[in-house]
Structures are given as C-alpha cells and as structure tokens.
Design an enzyme around this catalytic site. Sequence first.
Site, short mmCIF file in Angstrom:
data_model
loop_
_atom_site.label_atom_id
_atom_site.label_comp_id
_atom_site.label_asym_id
_atom_site.label_seq_id
_atom_site.Cartn_x
_atom_site.Cartn_y
_atom_site.Cartn_z
N GLY A 12 0.79 -1.23 0.00
CA GLY A 12 0.00 0.00 0.00
C GLY A 12 0.82 1.28 0.00
O GLY A 12 0.35 2.30 0.49
N ASN A 14 1.49 3.02 -2.60
CA ASN A 14 0.77 3.95 -3.49
C ASN A 14 -0.45 4.54 -2.79
O ASN A 14 -0.76 5.72 -2.97
CB ASN A 14 0.39 3.27 -4.80
N LEU A 91 -4.24 -6.94 -7.48
CA LEU A 91 -3.82 -8.01 -8.38
C LEU A 91 -4.94 -8.98 -8.76
O LEU A 91 -4.67 -10.06 -9.29
CB LEU A 91 -2.63 -8.76 -7.75
N ILE A 94 -10.38 -7.41 -12.70
CA ILE A 94 -11.61 -6.65 -12.47
C ILE A 94 -12.74 -7.28 -13.29
O ILE A 94 -12.59 -7.52 -14.49
CB ILE A 94 -11.41 -5.16 -12.88
N ASN A 108 -5.55 2.64 -13.12
CA ASN A 108 -4.58 1.66 -12.62
C ASN A 108 -3.18 2.26 -12.71
O ASN A 108 -2.88 2.99 -13.66
CB ASN A 108 -4.66 0.40 -13.50
N HIS A 110 0.63 1.12 -13.33
CA HIS A 110 1.43 -0.02 -13.78
C HIS A 110 2.90 0.38 -13.76
O HIS A 110 3.26 1.45 -14.25
CB HIS A 110 1.02 -0.45 -15.19
N ASP A 151 -3.95 -3.90 -19.19
CA ASP A 151 -3.07 -2.73 -19.37
C ASP A 151 -3.22 -2.08 -20.75
O ASP A 151 -2.25 -1.54 -21.29
CB ASP A 151 -1.59 -3.13 -19.14
N GLU A 181 5.89 6.27 -9.64
CA GLU A 181 4.54 5.88 -9.21
C GLU A 181 3.94 6.82 -8.18
O GLU A 181 2.80 7.25 -8.31
CB GLU A 181 4.56 4.46 -8.62
#
Length: 208
Positions: A12, A14, A91, A94, A108, A110, A151, A181
């Site tokens: 976590g 991010n 991960l 969806i 998202n 990546h 992606d 990120e």
Amino acid sequence: MLKLAVLVSGGGTNLQAILDAIDHGAITNAQVEVVISNNAGAYALERAAGKGIRHLCISPKDYESREAFNEDFLRQLDSYQVDLVVLAGFLVVIPPEMIAKYRNRIINIHPSLIPSFCGKGYYGLKVHEGVLARGAKVTGATVHFVDEGTDTGPIILQKAVEVQQNDTPEVLQRRVMEQAEWKILPQAIDLIANGRITVEDGRVRIAE
Ligand code: GAR
C-alpha cells in the site's frame, strides 16, 4: 468532492502516496471513501485503519465461483457510491460488469512504460525482472484507465526512470516507485478530481 475507492493487495505504498497528497494539498477535491483489499493481511489495510478510513477485504477464495465473487464485489463497491476506483497494486482481475459500469472511472498504476513490459504475467516484481532481462536502459510507470484488456486502456500519465547497471529487481522497483509511481498516481487523481481529464477516441486529453 470526488469520492475514491482505493483497491490494494499488498504494502500500500501507493495508497500512502495518495493519502499524503490529500493531506498536503497536492490532491484537491478528493477524499478516500473506502480501501478494499483481496488479502486480509495486506499492510495497506492497516494504513487505512490508521487514518480512520473504512476498509474491507473481499477475496475470490471465499466464494464458490468467480461469478459469485464478481457479483458480490460489484454490489459491495456500488454500496459506497464512489466516483473513481483507483487500482493501487490490486492483483485481482476486475470483473467485466464492473469495467462496463465504471467506464473511464477506474484507473490503474502499472510499473512500466506501457506498451512495454505489460499485459498478462507482468505484475509487481516480474515487470522489473523483465526490464532487467531485456537490458532496457529506461523504464518508468504509467497511469491509465482500465478497459477490458490487460493494461490496454487510455494512458493518462507516464514518467520515465533510468535503469542502472547494477540494479536488482528490488532496487529498480523501489526507484520506479519513488521517482514515478508515487508522483504520477496522485497527479492523475488530482487532474480527474479537478475536471481536467477527458477521453476522446481512446486517447486522454488534459486541459491546460
Ligand atoms: C506497485 O509497484 C504497482 O505499480 C504494482 O504493484 C505494486 C504495489 O505496491 N502494480 C502492478 O504490477 C499492476 N499490474 P504498493 O502496494 O506498495 O502500492
């Protein structure tokens, strides 16, 4: 005020970058409504708890079938009435029904420069292993909208990061997080929260 659901599976960091950006005013007009993890042991859930943010775990493992999971996942997400779903190291695939219902409302992060080192099998450390195995000299991160592919959705922001000669996957992963990120994910949320992002013909436009 844009209401966010942040979906996580692991540490976590991010999520933390988003929470810090909200605290420091780097993200305006947004608040985290709920944090959802598929993994009860995810440290991300503790980060949410520490901030008094609602959090829950929902895992495909606890359902008889993928269909049953998908249905309940969508029902639970809907109940929070969020405006934007942020996949921050989530991960689990969806559900298609969720992608259709939340079109251009799921983003998202990546850890590579899409379209390199992305798609099936490229997640977490595997991305950085791939970069090093190929001998790429530059990598980075991408924030994109989620569509039915892996992606493949419209790209919102990207940031490049140098690969260094003696990098290990772990060292490179950390540099990509720190330099890319944790910057572009909060930036993208701030742009969306302030109405500056539109999608036309599968491409993102950012208003000045
Ligand atoms: C991040 O590096 C993120 O880009 C990656 O998982 C990590 C989660 O770290 N996501 C993917 O690989 C998605 N394909 P965090 O839990 O510390 O934010």
